[in-house]
Design a protein around this motif. Sequence first.
Motif, mmCIF file in Angstrom:
data_model
loop_
_atom_site.group_PDB
_atom_site.id
_atom_site.type_symbol
_atom_site.label_atom_id
_atom_site.label_comp_id
_atom_site.label_asym_id
_atom_site.label_seq_id
_atom_site.Cartn_x
_atom_site.Cartn_y
_atom_site.Cartn_z
ATOM 1 N N ALA A 167 15.127 -12.332 5.627
ATOM 2 C CA ALA A 167 14.716 -10.929 5.564
ATOM 3 C C ALA A 167 14.992 -10.332 4.196
ATOM 4 C CB ALA A 167 15.430 -10.130 6.652
ATOM 5 N N ALA A 168 16.078 -10.746 3.545
ATOM 6 C CA ALA A 168 16.394 -10.212 2.221
ATOM 7 C C ALA A 168 15.341 -10.632 1.193
ATOM 8 C CB ALA A 168 17.775 -10.697 1.789
ATOM 9 N N TYR A 169 14.893 -11.877 1.261
ATOM 10 C CA TYR A 169 13.862 -12.342 0.316
ATOM 11 C C TYR A 169 12.497 -11.737 0.646
ATOM 12 C CZ TYR A 169 17.217 -15.741 -1.418
ATOM 13 O OH TYR A 169 18.325 -16.328 -1.980
ATOM 14 N N MET A 170 12.171 -11.633 1.928
ATOM 15 C CA MET A 170 10.892 -11.057 2.317
ATOM 16 C C MET A 170 10.835 -9.579 1.948
ATOM 17 S SD MET A 170 8.769 -13.220 3.432
ATOM 18 C CE MET A 170 7.627 -11.908 3.837
ATOM 19 N N ALA A 171 11.967 -8.890 1.937
ATOM 20 C CA ALA A 171 11.974 -7.483 1.554
ATOM 21 C C ALA A 171 11.471 -7.307 0.121
ATOM 22 C CB ALA A 171 13.384 -6.908 1.694
ATOM 23 N N GLU A 172 11.897 -8.168 -0.773
ATOM 24 C CA GLU A 172 11.441 -8.074 -2.160
ATOM 25 C C GLU A 172 9.971 -8.460 -2.294
ATOM 26 O OE1 GLU A 172 13.683 -6.961 -4.972
ATOM 27 O OE2 GLU A 172 14.054 -6.140 -2.971
ATOM 28 N N ILE A 173 9.516 -9.428 -1.488
ATOM 29 C CA ILE A 173 8.103 -9.815 -1.526
ATOM 30 C C ILE A 173 7.224 -8.678 -1.029
ATOM 31 C CG2 ILE A 173 6.405 -11.387 -0.510
ATOM 32 C CD1 ILE A 173 8.571 -13.545 -0.515
ATOM 33 N N VAL A 174 7.610 -8.061 0.086
ATOM 34 C CA VAL A 174 6.833 -6.949 0.635
ATOM 35 C C VAL A 174 6.874 -5.757 -0.305
ATOM 36 C CG1 VAL A 174 6.649 -5.341 2.575
ATOM 37 C CG2 VAL A 174 7.171 -7.739 3.002
ATOM 38 N N ARG A 175 8.013 -5.498 -0.910
ATOM 39 C CA ARG A 175 8.113 -4.370 -1.849
ATOM 40 C C ARG A 175 7.176 -4.570 -3.031
ATOM 41 N NH1 ARG A 175 11.303 -2.989 -6.375
ATOM 42 N NH2 ARG A 175 12.299 -5.040 -6.324
ATOM 43 N N ALA A 176 7.112 -5.798 -3.554
ATOM 44 C CA ALA A 176 6.188 -6.067 -4.665
ATOM 45 C C ALA A 176 4.735 -5.876 -4.227
ATOM 46 C CB ALA A 176 6.399 -7.491 -5.180
ATOM 47 N N GLY A 177 4.404 -6.279 -2.990
ATOM 48 C CA GLY A 177 3.047 -6.096 -2.506
ATOM 49 C C GLY A 177 2.692 -4.627 -2.329
ATOM 50 N N ILE A 178 3.638 -3.845 -1.818
ATOM 51 C CA ILE A 178 3.385 -2.415 -1.626
ATOM 52 C C ILE A 178 3.190 -1.728 -2.967
ATOM 53 C CG2 ILE A 178 4.436 -0.266 -0.840
ATOM 54 C CD1 ILE A 178 5.735 -1.835 1.426
ATOM 55 N N GLN A 179 4.014 -2.066 -3.940
ATOM 56 C CA GLN A 179 3.916 -1.421 -5.240
ATOM 57 C C GLN A 179 2.686 -1.873 -6.030
ATOM 58 O OE1 GLN A 179 7.799 -2.279 -6.956
ATOM 59 N NE2 GLN A 179 8.584 -0.291 -6.282
ATOM 60 N N SER A 180 2.044 -2.963 -5.610
ATOM 61 C CA SER A 180 0.824 -3.403 -6.292
ATOM 62 C C SER A 180 -0.387 -2.548 -5.930
ATOM 63 C CB SER A 180 0.537 -4.873 -5.950
ATOM 64 O OG SER A 180 0.163 -5.004 -4.584
ATOM 65 N N VAL A 181 -0.301 -1.763 -4.845
ATOM 66 C CA VAL A 181 -1.395 -0.885 -4.432
ATOM 67 C C VAL A 181 -1.316 0.409 -5.239
ATOM 68 C CG1 VAL A 181 -2.452 0.333 -2.491
ATOM 69 C CG2 VAL A 181 -1.354 -1.885 -2.131
ATOM 70 N N ASN A 182 -2.474 0.854 -5.727
ATOM 71 C CA ASN A 182 -2.540 2.058 -6.551
ATOM 72 C C ASN A 182 -1.957 3.260 -5.800
ATOM 73 O OD1 ASN A 182 -3.174 4.145 -8.278
ATOM 74 N ND2 ASN A 182 -5.199 3.354 -8.769
ATOM 75 N N GLU A 183 -1.102 3.980 -6.478
ATOM 76 C CA GLU A 183 -0.453 5.142 -5.867
ATOM 77 C C GLU A 183 -1.474 6.218 -5.491
ATOM 78 O OE1 GLU A 183 2.703 7.322 -4.328
ATOM 79 O OE2 GLU A 183 2.653 5.238 -5.033
ATOM 80 N N GLY A 184 -2.593 6.243 -6.182
ATOM 81 C CA GLY A 184 -3.607 7.245 -5.887
ATOM 82 C C GLY A 184 -4.169 7.122 -4.485
ATOM 83 N N GLN A 185 -4.161 5.932 -3.922
ATOM 84 C CA GLN A 185 -4.662 5.771 -2.561
ATOM 85 C C GLN A 185 -3.720 6.412 -1.549
ATOM 86 O OE1 GLN A 185 -6.518 2.193 -1.412
ATOM 87 N NE2 GLN A 185 -6.652 1.364 -3.488
ATOM 88 N N SER A 186 -2.434 6.306 -1.789
ATOM 89 C CA SER A 186 -1.480 6.980 -0.904
ATOM 90 C C SER A 186 -1.614 8.500 -1.029
ATOM 91 C CB SER A 186 -0.051 6.549 -1.253
ATOM 92 O OG SER A 186 0.115 5.156 -1.065
ATOM 93 N N GLU A 187 -1.816 8.977 -2.239
ATOM 94 C CA GLU A 187 -1.976 10.415 -2.429
ATOM 95 C C GLU A 187 -3.242 10.917 -1.740
ATOM 96 O OE1 GLU A 187 -1.952 10.888 -6.616
ATOM 97 O OE2 GLU A 187 0.202 10.479 -6.844
ATOM 98 N N ALA A 188 -4.314 10.117 -1.806
ATOM 99 C CA ALA A 188 -5.549 10.514 -1.130
ATOM 100 C C ALA A 188 -5.365 10.535 0.388
ATOM 101 C CB ALA A 188 -6.677 9.559 -1.513
ATOM 102 N N ALA A 189 -4.622 9.548 0.911
ATOM 103 C CA ALA A 189 -4.367 9.521 2.349
ATOM 104 C C ALA A 189 -3.532 10.723 2.784
ATOM 105 C CB ALA A 189 -3.666 8.217 2.722
ATOM 106 N N HIS A 190 -2.548 11.090 1.991
ATOM 107 C CA HIS A 190 -1.742 12.269 2.319
ATOM 108 C C HIS A 190 -2.580 13.536 2.251
ATOM 109 C CE1 HIS A 190 2.028 9.849 0.942
ATOM 110 N NE2 HIS A 190 1.666 9.553 2.188
ATOM 111 N N ALA A 191 -3.533 13.583 1.310
ATOM 112 C CA ALA A 191 -4.399 14.754 1.201
ATOM 113 C C ALA A 191 -5.310 14.886 2.422
ATOM 114 C CB ALA A 191 -5.244 14.666 -0.072
ATOM 115 N N LEU A 192 -5.604 13.761 3.069
ATOM 116 C CA LEU A 192 -6.433 13.792 4.282
ATOM 117 C C LEU A 192 -5.617 14.118 5.532
ATOM 118 C CD1 LEU A 192 -8.733 10.703 3.616
ATOM 119 C CD2 LEU A 192 -9.351 13.125 3.477
ATOM 120 N N GLY A 193 -4.313 14.289 5.375
ATOM 121 C CA GLY A 193 -3.477 14.666 6.507
ATOM 122 C C GLY A 193 -2.764 13.517 7.172
#
Length: 322
Positions: A167-193
Amino acid sequence: MNLTDRGRVPPAHPELKAVPVRHPGRWAGAVVILVLLAMLINALVTNPVFDWHTVGHYLFHQSIVHGVGVTLQLTVYSMLIGVSGGVLLAVMRLSPNPLLSGTAYVYIWVFRGTPVLVQLVFWGFLGLLWEKISIGVPFGPTFWSQNTNTLVPTFTAALLGLGLNEAAYMAEIVRAGIQSVNEGQSEAAHALGMTRSQTMRRIVLPQAMRVIIPPTGNETISMLKTTSLVTVISLEELFRAGQNIYSHNFKNIPLLVVVSIWYLFLTSILTIGQYYVERHFARGANRVLPPTPLQKLRALFVKAPAQQAPVTALPPEGGPHV
């Protein structure tokens, strides 16, 4: 060519002879590899210590097959714990709450900073640390209590040691995958509610899978081999089964070959599965998917249709010859 002489045909040029580039280093390397391969095959065939008759006899022995089953169970269950725990820890690590992010950081620091072999032994001796595991009011009365060795047998101890470490190693792998997604997509999703959890589940994680899957496949293959470490807490998996047999008949090398053949077979199956999973999640990024191994094999025997040469229009009669 002098274009003023419209009626003259230019002289024919001699054909150019293409000379292929020579690569002596490639040929030398190929010769060295072939010599080493011939030496290896000769050693496998002529060395009597390998004892291929004993290898064939024990390849599907009852103890070996049982060990394969235990190895597969440990691999599957440990990866389930590792992946689910890794996703949770990655989300906690990226949380703006300092308590959550700090807890995830300390967990990753401890479990990545100590060897998995030490953690397995620690979980195997958990009964020495706490004789009983109880449920009740903190610092108050106990409602339920159970002996630790009964509640956490050898298989469970091995599962906890492997899964919590993964789980400790997978946490870093998942974190790298999440951070590879453009932050603008999360902001757009939050703007949609959409809430943070909805954004993570519906927007971020599906796109992050393309980055998460390859190292996760490698971790699964590594986990299959890491299960051999549980022999230190006397759990009979594949490697321990081979050890138990050659401790009686003293056929060390043949039994190690049997164990190696099974590990190679299982890792090959996982490698093929990883390839197709990666190909599935690459559909959104690549317009043309890479050919599968079967398609590559079929292309070797099926001749591709020849491309027709383009037809060049002839110049009008009496016109210039270029």
